[in-house]
Design a protein around this motif. Structure first.
Motif, mmCIF file in Angstrom:
data_model
loop_
_atom_site.group_PDB
_atom_site.id
_atom_site.type_symbol
_atom_site.label_atom_id
_atom_site.label_comp_id
_atom_site.label_asym_id
_atom_site.label_seq_id
_atom_site.Cartn_x
_atom_site.Cartn_y
_atom_site.Cartn_z
ATOM 1 N N VAL A 182 3.934 -12.089 -3.818
ATOM 2 C CA VAL A 182 4.387 -12.756 -2.591
ATOM 3 C C VAL A 182 3.179 -13.138 -1.744
ATOM 4 C CG1 VAL A 182 5.594 -12.415 -0.404
ATOM 5 C CG2 VAL A 182 6.646 -11.638 -2.554
ATOM 6 N N PHE A 183 2.249 -12.198 -1.632
ATOM 7 C CA PHE A 183 1.028 -12.458 -0.860
ATOM 8 C C PHE A 183 0.304 -13.678 -1.431
ATOM 9 C CE2 PHE A 183 -3.501 -12.059 -0.268
ATOM 10 C CZ PHE A 183 -3.623 -11.768 1.070
ATOM 11 N N MET A 184 0.156 -13.676 -2.767
ATOM 12 C CA MET A 184 -0.584 -14.774 -3.399
ATOM 13 C C MET A 184 0.139 -16.102 -3.228
ATOM 14 S SD MET A 184 -3.383 -13.591 -4.508
ATOM 15 C CE MET A 184 -3.974 -14.853 -5.609
ATOM 16 N N LEU A 185 1.446 -16.060 -3.281
ATOM 17 C CA LEU A 185 2.231 -17.286 -3.123
ATOM 18 C C LEU A 185 2.014 -17.875 -1.731
ATOM 19 C CD1 LEU A 185 4.264 -18.730 -4.993
ATOM 20 C CD2 LEU A 185 6.089 -17.679 -3.638
ATOM 21 N N ASN A 186 2.075 -16.998 -0.732
ATOM 22 C CA ASN A 186 1.809 -17.433 0.635
ATOM 23 C C ASN A 186 0.440 -18.054 0.763
ATOM 24 O OD1 ASN A 186 3.864 -17.189 2.464
ATOM 25 N ND2 ASN A 186 3.704 -14.946 2.482
ATOM 26 N N ILE A 240 7.299 -2.966 -7.762
ATOM 27 C CA ILE A 240 7.489 -3.489 -6.399
ATOM 28 C C ILE A 240 6.149 -3.896 -5.796
ATOM 29 C CG2 ILE A 240 8.226 -2.917 -4.058
ATOM 30 C CD1 ILE A 240 10.334 -1.075 -5.294
ATOM 31 N N THR A 241 5.140 -3.045 -6.010
ATOM 32 C CA THR A 241 3.812 -3.358 -5.490
ATOM 33 C C THR A 241 3.330 -4.704 -6.032
ATOM 34 O OG1 THR A 241 3.361 -1.001 -5.601
ATOM 35 C CG2 THR A 241 1.500 -2.435 -5.151
ATOM 36 N N ILE A 242 3.522 -4.898 -7.331
ATOM 37 C CA ILE A 242 3.056 -6.144 -7.945
ATOM 38 C C ILE A 242 3.818 -7.338 -7.385
ATOM 39 C CG2 ILE A 242 2.915 -7.420 -10.110
ATOM 40 C CD1 ILE A 242 2.398 -4.739 -11.502
ATOM 41 N N VAL A 243 5.141 -7.159 -7.203
ATOM 42 C CA VAL A 243 5.938 -8.256 -6.637
ATOM 43 C C VAL A 243 5.416 -8.612 -5.247
ATOM 44 C CG1 VAL A 243 8.224 -8.877 -5.762
ATOM 45 C CG2 VAL A 243 8.001 -7.766 -7.992
ATOM 46 N N SER A 289 0.836 -1.200 0.000
ATOM 47 C CA SER A 289 0.000 0.000 0.000
ATOM 48 C C SER A 289 0.872 1.252 0.000
ATOM 49 C CB SER A 289 -0.884 0.018 1.250
ATOM 50 O OG SER A 289 -2.222 -0.150 0.889
ATOM 51 N N MET A 290 1.968 1.166 0.757
ATOM 52 C CA MET A 290 2.883 2.313 0.799
ATOM 53 C C MET A 290 3.525 2.527 -0.568
ATOM 54 S SD MET A 290 6.207 2.860 3.211
ATOM 55 C CE MET A 290 7.214 1.682 2.341
ATOM 56 N N THR A 291 3.991 1.439 -1.204
ATOM 57 C CA THR A 291 4.693 1.621 -2.477
ATOM 58 C C THR A 291 3.755 2.152 -3.551
ATOM 59 O OG1 THR A 291 4.342 -0.716 -2.936
ATOM 60 C CG2 THR A 291 6.490 -0.084 -2.064
ATOM 61 N N LEU A 321 -5.960 -10.279 -7.412
ATOM 62 C CA LEU A 321 -5.647 -10.518 -8.832
ATOM 63 C C LEU A 321 -6.144 -9.363 -9.698
ATOM 64 C CD1 LEU A 321 -6.401 -14.344 -9.217
ATOM 65 C CD2 LEU A 321 -4.183 -13.190 -9.132
ATOM 66 N N ILE A 322 -7.380 -8.895 -9.435
ATOM 67 C CA ILE A 322 -7.905 -7.770 -10.219
ATOM 68 C C ILE A 322 -7.006 -6.551 -10.025
ATOM 69 C CG2 ILE A 322 -9.843 -6.172 -10.490
ATOM 70 C CD1 ILE A 322 -11.649 -8.503 -9.515
ATOM 71 N N GLY A 323 -6.561 -6.351 -8.776
ATOM 72 C CA GLY A 323 -5.677 -5.230 -8.487
ATOM 73 C C GLY A 323 -4.371 -5.331 -9.274
ATOM 74 N N ILE A 324 -3.823 -6.551 -9.354
ATOM 75 C CA ILE A 324 -2.584 -6.735 -10.112
ATOM 76 C C ILE A 324 -2.795 -6.356 -11.570
ATOM 77 C CG2 ILE A 324 -0.944 -8.466 -10.965
ATOM 78 C CD1 ILE A 324 -1.249 -9.934 -8.306
ATOM 79 N N VAL A 325 -3.911 -6.819 -12.132
ATOM 80 C CA VAL A 325 -4.203 -6.488 -13.536
ATOM 81 C C VAL A 325 -4.262 -4.971 -13.715
ATOM 82 C CG1 VAL A 325 -5.930 -6.658 -15.364
ATOM 83 C CG2 VAL A 325 -5.398 -8.665 -13.975
ATOM 84 N N LEU A 326 -4.954 -4.297 -12.793
ATOM 85 C CA LEU A 326 -5.056 -2.837 -12.882
ATOM 86 C C LEU A 326 -3.682 -2.182 -12.858
ATOM 87 C CD1 LEU A 326 -7.995 -1.676 -10.571
ATOM 88 C CD2 LEU A 326 -7.676 -1.187 -12.992
ATOM 89 N N LEU A 327 -2.826 -2.679 -11.969
ATOM 90 C CA LEU A 327 -1.500 -2.072 -11.847
ATOM 91 C C LEU A 327 -0.672 -2.305 -13.109
ATOM 92 C CD1 LEU A 327 -0.746 -2.987 -8.126
ATOM 93 C CD2 LEU A 327 -1.217 -0.722 -9.055
ATOM 94 N N VAL A 328 -0.818 -3.506 -13.705
ATOM 95 C CA VAL A 328 -0.092 -3.776 -14.951
ATOM 96 C C VAL A 328 -0.557 -2.810 -16.034
ATOM 97 C CG1 VAL A 328 0.237 -5.456 -16.791
ATOM 98 C CG2 VAL A 328 0.390 -6.186 -14.413
ATOM 99 N N VAL A 329 -1.863 -2.602 -16.108
ATOM 100 C CA VAL A 329 -2.389 -1.643 -17.088
ATOM 101 C C VAL A 329 -1.735 -0.279 -16.882
ATOM 102 C CG1 VAL A 329 -4.452 -0.370 -17.790
ATOM 103 C CG2 VAL A 329 -4.577 -2.834 -17.406
ATOM 104 N N ASN A 330 -1.582 0.115 -15.614
ATOM 105 C CA ASN A 330 -0.976 1.409 -15.322
ATOM 106 C C ASN A 330 0.456 1.512 -15.828
ATOM 107 O OD1 ASN A 330 -2.472 3.551 -13.776
ATOM 108 N ND2 ASN A 330 -3.166 1.694 -12.736
ATOM 109 N N ILE A 331 1.210 0.413 -15.691
ATOM 110 C CA ILE A 331 2.594 0.441 -16.180
ATOM 111 C C ILE A 331 2.608 0.773 -17.668
ATOM 112 C CG2 ILE A 331 4.637 -0.963 -16.628
ATOM 113 C CD1 ILE A 331 4.113 -2.459 -14.094
#
Lengths: 542, 204
Positions: B103-107, B96-99, B72-74, B153-163
């Motif tokens: 990590v969260f998802m892996l756990n 970094i946020t996506i990584v 959230s900070m990053t 997962l939806i959040g990750i997709v959104l962040l990728v779109v932002n990149i």
């Protein structure tokens, strides 16, 4: 103000022609009409299903379908009517078309999102229809999906649940769009209390859509999890509680009733001042009562559950609040009637429909109080009395308000005029047919006729036969009305910009409206419904 | 759409933000339904819930909470970076946020598969033999964390779109409401976890 330098929205050619031009259009007016055509299509299907049910009940015993088919028919009738027609209903059609115009905006806040919600709506609607035909047969749970039966029924409940979930998504996005539109896009000078009352009612509706719909979303997901994963929330064998489902379901579905009726109230609130040529009586009271209905409507869901054994005090509380929520509705009725009082009343078809709205809505409202009172509820619960009550509210209220609205705004939408004579005839047939169809259900309901039964005891036959005759008359009225509207949409006389001498903004622009509604965004100085200089306004309106 | 002005380029970050907040309300109400169900059953079967929570691994839960808080900070830092016209830093912060999200998802994946190894999943014979309150606890556990993981997962997709949008110059220091709203969404994902974590892991 009126000039034709801009193409109107019906003729406008964007990147695509013809049908594609509509399907890719983010114009709020076209999207509103696309909702209307879809809704009309599904309405015809659901109305025919309703007619089939009435034919089945014309005599005791099996007439044209067996019990299981009947269960499927009333379920699909309910799902289509509630989720596909009346919940989007007036807000999606007239809200999309007229909200931006009435607040002096060029479009809604998020035009692309608006188109997306139409597509989501269509996807959900198609899923709802498909659930009838694929898999294990038509769902037979009733539109309420009560567990435990909906978790066990071998029919195609899953698909219907998903359809309702998807439709909810569309409803949320429309509501969200309208809230932002009203907050951000009002014309300069249009303060909250200079806003016309139809937008006010849409504002209240939109908040309910945004804040209540997610609850049904998660509830439907839980039922899906119950069916697929055996998760047990509603299964007593695993420690779950079926009543919990009813609570969750009605936490959404009771406010949803106000999603249906509030825009209807908004539409007739526009009609009364125009056809009385008099400012609306009690502007503030009507605006605030919309919000009050939305607010209190959240806390009355328990009145659907009086016979389930919830505690005495919660029954008392829910019953009390149910009576409270009737107050703002009554305030509106008094204000509409006071608006007409002393006005120069012009009994054109829209006003006729609006007045019959009040009549039918009041019968529906008062019988609602009969159901909201604890003692009488026990007698009438799950009888055709309930069926008659909510048809008076939903069809007599929302349906007739829709008819009022389409007759009111038809010249603005299409730039043509329908036949007044046919409109009066259709109204007469509809009004007679409607009351013949539903009023007997009150009577046999009190006598003990249960709802959702395909068969009945001979003593109820008179009521059922009258009701079935009424159904045929009602359908005849619908045919006349649809013919009148569809035929004269292209063939009618050219309508002027302001045929009813209305004063809200939509009447100050040409008919049909130009692509971007306004040449110049208007600046608002007066309160709405100011008829002082009506001669002058009427002349500029032509 | 060449003659149309209202329908094409109308940028109003304030509207988008109001719209996003309304959408976040709906998300809260969506989870709110589950929280309500949780409250009802927690009240009815508090001993079983106590026992169920004991079985969950509070260490992994805490670790994941920290991971999400940092993410959230990053994401917030990437928004500040874009406002200061530092596109490269903004993109790096999103990465970094996506990584961290991964990590969260892996756990989560390890946590769930550990449960599955013990044949503990909704509808399994092992689960059906547990006390009723524990069946519901695990049912809630899987449904709540599952729905939350879907949001990650939806959040990750959104962040990728932002990149991609930042790289193509569509999101920049004067026009960053997409990134800002994605950030809001990411905070919501974080916030919901903040509530799930104590309710599921710490009620022992």
């Amino acid at each position: 103000m009126v000039n034709t330098s801009q193409e109107n929205y019906l003729e406008y050619r964007g990147r695509f022609k013809g049908l594609m031009g509509w399907l890719t259009s983010t114009d709020h007016k076209r999207i509103g009409l696309m909702y209307m055509y879809a809704i009309m299509f599904f309405f015809i299907i659901a109305a025919l299903l309703g007619l089939l049910m009435r034919i089945e009940k014309i005599a005791p015993g099996q007439t044209i379908m067996d019990a299981q088919t009947y269960n499927g028919v009333f379920t699909i009738h309910g799902i289509i009517m509630i989720f596909i027609i009346v919940i989007p209903g007036l807000a999606a059609v007239f809200g999309n078309f007229f909200l931006p115009i009435m607040i002096g905006a060029k479009d809604v806040a998020f035009p692309k999102l608006n188109l997306l919600s139409w597509y989501i709506y269509i996807a959900g609607a198609i899923m709802g229809i498909l659930s009838q035909f694929i898999g294990g047969g038509a769902p037979d749970t009733g539109w309420t999906f009560y567990v435990p039966y909906s978790a066990e029924s071998g029919t195609n409940v899953m698909f219907a649940l998903l359809a309702a979930f998807v439709l909810g998504f569309s409803s949320i996005l429309t509501g969200l769009n309208f809230i932002v539109t009203i907050h951000r896009l009002r014309a300069p000078g249009m303060t909250w209390f200079k806003m016309p009352l139809f937008p006010w009612s849409l504002y209240a509706t939109a908040w309910i859509q945004v804040l209540a719909t997610p609850i049904i979303g998660i509830t439907l997901l839980m039922v899906i999890a119950e069916r697929t994963l055996n998760i047990g929330f509603f299964d007593p064998a695993l420690g779950g509680d079926p009543l919990l489902f009813q609570h969750l379901f009605w936490i959404y579905s009771h406010p949803a009733v106000y999603v249906m009726i509030l825009p209807a109230m908004g539409v007739v609130t526009e009609i009364f001042p125009t056809f009385s040529q008099k400012p609306v009586f009690g502007y503030g009271a009507i605006a605030i009562s919309s919000l009050a209905i939305a607010l209190v409507g959240y806390f009355v869901w328990g009145h659907h559950m009086f016979t389930t054994g919830i505690s005495y005090w919660s029954r008392w509380f829910f019953s009390f609040l149910t009576f409270i929520v009737a107050v703002p509705s009554a305030i509106k009725v008094f204000n509409w009637i006071s608006t007409m009082y002393g006005g120069s009343i012009d009994l054109k078809p829209p006003l006729l429909y609006a007045i019959s709205f009040i009549f039918l809505f009041m019968i529906g409202g008062f019988t609602g109080l009969t159901l909201g009172a604890l003692a009488t509820n026990v007698q009438t619960h799950d009888t055709t009395f309930v069926v008659a009550h909510f048809h008076y509210i939903i069809f007599g209220g929302m349906g007739f308000a829709f008819f009022a609205g389409i007759h009111y705004w038809f010249p603005k939408i299409y730039g043509r005029m329908y036949s007044n004579r046919l409109a009066y005839i259709a109204w007469g047939i509809l009004f007679v047919g409607f009351n013949l169809l539903y009023f007997p259900l009150f009577v046999i309901g009190i006598q003990g006729m249960p709802r959702r039964y395909f068969d009945y005891l001979p003593q109820f036959q008179t009521g059922h036969v009258i009701s079935s005759i009424g159904a045929f008359i009602l359908v005849a009225g619908l045919v006349v009305m649809f013919y009148n509207l569809i035929y004269y949409r292209r063939k009618g006389e050219i309508a002027s910009a302001n045929p009813w001498k209305g004063v809200t903004l939509e009447w100050q622009i040409p008919s049909p409206p130009p692509l971007e509604n306004f040449e110049e965004i208007p600046v608002i100085k007066d309160k709405p419904y100011t008829f002082d200089n009506k001669e002058e306004k009427a002349s500029t309106g032509n | 759409m060449n003659t149309s002005t209202a329908h094409t380029d109308h940028y109003d970050p304030e509207s988008s933000k109001i719209g996003m907040w309304l959408f976040l309300f709906t998300e809260m109400f969506l989870f709110g339904g589950l929280f309500l169900v949780y409250a009802v059953f927690r009240n009815k079967y508090s001993a079983d819930f106590h026992h169920g929570a004991h079985e969950l691994n509070a260490f992994i839960g805490t670790f994941n909470t920290v991971v999400l808080l940092i993410s959230s900070m990053t994401v917030a830092m990437s928004i500040t970076a874009i406002q200061k016209k530092n596109r490269k830093l903004a993109v790096n912060m999103i990465i970094i946020t996506i990584v961290l999200a991964l990590v969260f998802m892996l756990n989560k994946y390890f946590e769930w598969s550990y449960k599955f190894e013990y044949k503990l999943y909704p509808g399994s014979p092992v689960m059906m033999n547990l006390p009723q309150g524990e069946i519901l606890f695990y049912g809630l556990y899987f449904m709540m964390t599952g729905l939350h993981a879907l949001h990650v997962l939806i959040g990750i997709v959104l962040l990728v779109v932002n990149i991609f949008k930042i790289r193509s110059g569509k999101v920049h220091h004067e026009r960053f409401s997409l990134l800002e709203n994605s950030g809001l969404y990411w905070h919501l994902v974080d916030l919901i976890w903040i509530f799930l974590f104590p309710l599921l892991y710490l009620v022992t």
